[in-house]
Write a protein that holds these residues in place. Structure first.
Motif, short mmCIF file in Angstrom:
data_model
loop_
_atom_site.label_atom_id
_atom_site.label_comp_id
_atom_site.label_asym_id
_atom_site.label_seq_id
_atom_site.Cartn_x
_atom_site.Cartn_y
_atom_site.Cartn_z
N TYR A 190 7.54 -9.53 10.06
CA TYR A 190 8.63 -9.26 9.12
C TYR A 190 9.71 -8.39 9.75
O TYR A 190 9.43 -7.41 10.43
N TRP B 248 0.54 -15.04 4.56
CA TRP B 248 1.45 -13.92 4.30
C TRP B 248 0.95 -13.01 3.18
O TRP B 248 1.53 -11.95 2.95
N THR C 168 7.22 -12.93 4.30
CA THR C 168 6.42 -12.41 5.42
C THR C 168 6.39 -10.89 5.46
O THR C 168 5.93 -10.30 6.44
N LYS C 169 6.84 -10.25 4.40
CA LYS C 169 6.97 -8.79 4.39
C LYS C 169 5.67 -8.07 4.73
O LYS C 169 5.68 -7.01 5.36
#
Length: 470
Positions: free
Chosen positions: A216, A468, A210-211
């Motif tokens: 995130y 994502w 999920t960066k």
């Protein structure tokens, strides 16, 4: 101590006899009012075994996309990123999740908290693998037998379900259980502490995905990682047995018998042979084979084997190496992967921690492959590898993780998050023209699902990104 499972003949036979407790919506001819009843222990055996095969199946599906492998034939659909039919993969993922649903219900009813906890962790893994490759997929209506055309759930919502399942699994493993997991568990042999470490390691993996999103939180990744694997002994693996070879060994054996497969991409060879990077990686000779002349020569994705230096003189997977021995383990999640997750998560806030984790990831993978200690020391001493914390880049982390996750499907998730930014990685020759010169971003929904549940299947292209990957 980690359970090293050697599956015996009688266990292999019982696996064959173990049927799914009840079939999913995929098998419409089964009478939902008269399901077969499988014991919880038999379900655990089948689920842990088939989950490892699902990791292989996904890794095989995308190994050409990340240029680990390449087709010896020009313009192969697997190389050129055509919309292939992954119905078999879809069935395999949903069959395991159907068995998991049944096992978890049985475990909850009987108070078998440890079976339930492990089952929730494996449901999170199989669901996460499905969402990562296909995006929106059926889940909430898939196992209640009220419809054969279930609705598709939102991929971001399903990621919340994945993380929730991992947390629930950890909580249940901390409870007293009416029955104990044992030899029916092909991953850890009933080691509950090892299952908890796996849950935290998977949580770190999925949180890292999920960066690129607003949800995130790097500290959450690092917290999960700190509770995960602490050495190679913790790795989640399934070891194969005399009656059933590791499937990558079967690929190598088939190739030796001229059933062509397992040809190594030029991209992977050149990432390790000193072409793309300054130093030769001692792992190369332990991971792939040479030509008859003792050379490492890769195949260009999309171009096939060509005719230089002579047709067919290319590196392939060969039997007997770490990944391709007949009884070699299939790797579900590893300590090496977790250290690279830690390195990436710490990179922005704590370069020293990131650098230490990066080096430990390399060290762990080299130990896994039994790299000669002098060769390992020489590689780690090279300035292009041990560049120091201040000079460490995300490119360095992704490159070494690419090597350490050889043939694992997680690399395709990394490749998309990294925008396929590996050094010298270019789109294959004869690329699918519908991609407009871009790399593939998702799998097409399988033909079986389009024909069975077409009204609910989302309309997407291979360039549409899952939630994502924005």
């Amino acid at each position: 101590m980690k359970f090293k499972n050697k599956l015996k003949t009688i266990v292999g036979a019982s696996l064959i006899l173990t049927a799914s407790a009840c079939e999913s919506y995929l098998d419409v001819n089964e009478n939902p009012n008269n399901p077969q009843d499988a014991p919880i222990s038999g379900l655990m055996t089948n689920i842990t075994y088939e989950t490892s095969l699902n990791v292989y199946r996904e890794g095989s599906a995308v190994s050409n996309y990340v240029q680990y492998l390449a087709s010896p034939n020009p313009s192969s659909g697997s190389d050129t990123m055509e919309p292939l039919n992954f119905s078999s993969l879809w069935f395999s993922l949903y069959n395991v999740m159907t068995d998991l649903n049944e096992m978890n219900l049985k475990a909850e009813e009987s108070g078998a908290a440890h079976y339930l906890g492990a089952g929730q962790i494996l449901m999170a893994l199989n669901l996460g693998m499905t969402v990562d490759f296909f995006g929106d997929v059926p889940f909430s209506e898939s196992f209640n037998f009220t419809t054969v055309t279930p609705a598709y759930d939102n991929d971001e919502m399903l990621y919340g379900e994945v993380l929730s399942l991992l947390d629930q699994g950890i909580a249940n493993l901390n409870l007293e259980s009416t029955s104990s997991i044992g030899a029916d568990d092909f991953i850890y042999g009933g080691d509950i502490d090892a299952w908890k470490k796996l849950a935290y390691s998977l949580k770190a993996r999925y949180l890292l995905h999920t960066k690129g999103t607003s949800t995130y939180n790097a500290s959450e990744v690092l917290t999960a990682a700190a509770n995960g694997f602490s050495s190679n002994a913790d790795d989640a693996t399934v070891t194969f047995f005399e009656q059933r070879f590791n499937p990558w060994a079967s690929v190598a054996i088939n190739n030796a018998n001229l059933l062509l497969g397992g040809w190594i991409s030029e991209q992977f060879i050149e990432a390790l042979d000193g072409t793309s990077y300054p130093t030769v990686d001692p792992r190369l000779k332990l991971m792939v084979g040479t030509t008859d002349e003792g050379e490492f020569i890769g195949t260009v994705n999309g171009a096939g084997r060509g005719d230089a230096p002579e047709q067919g003189a290319r590196s392939t997977l060969i039997e007997g190496q770490f990944y391709t021995s007949t009884q070699a383990p299939l790797l579900i999640a590893t300590y090496a992967e977790l250290k690279f997750i830690e390195a990436e998560a710490a990179f922005e806030s704590d370069k020293a921690t990131a650098y230490e984790a990066y080096l430990e990831g390399i060290n762990a993978h080299m130990d896994m492959l039994s790299v000669d200690q002098d060769e390992k020391a020489a590689y780690l001493a090279d300035p292009s590898v041990s560049m120091g914390a201040d000079a460490l880049t995300l490119d360095d982390i992704f490159k070494e993780k690419y090597v350490a996750l050889f043939l694992h499907p997680e690399t395709w998730n990394d490749a998309r998050r990294f925008d396929y930014g590996y050094k010298n990685m270019t789109t294959p020759e004869n690329l699918n023209p519908d991609l407009g010169g871009e790399f593939i971003r998702r799998l097409a929904y399988p033909d079986s699902e389009v024909s069975r549940n077409g009204n609910n299947v989302p309309s997407v292209s291979l360039l549409d990104r899952i939630w994502w990957d924005q």
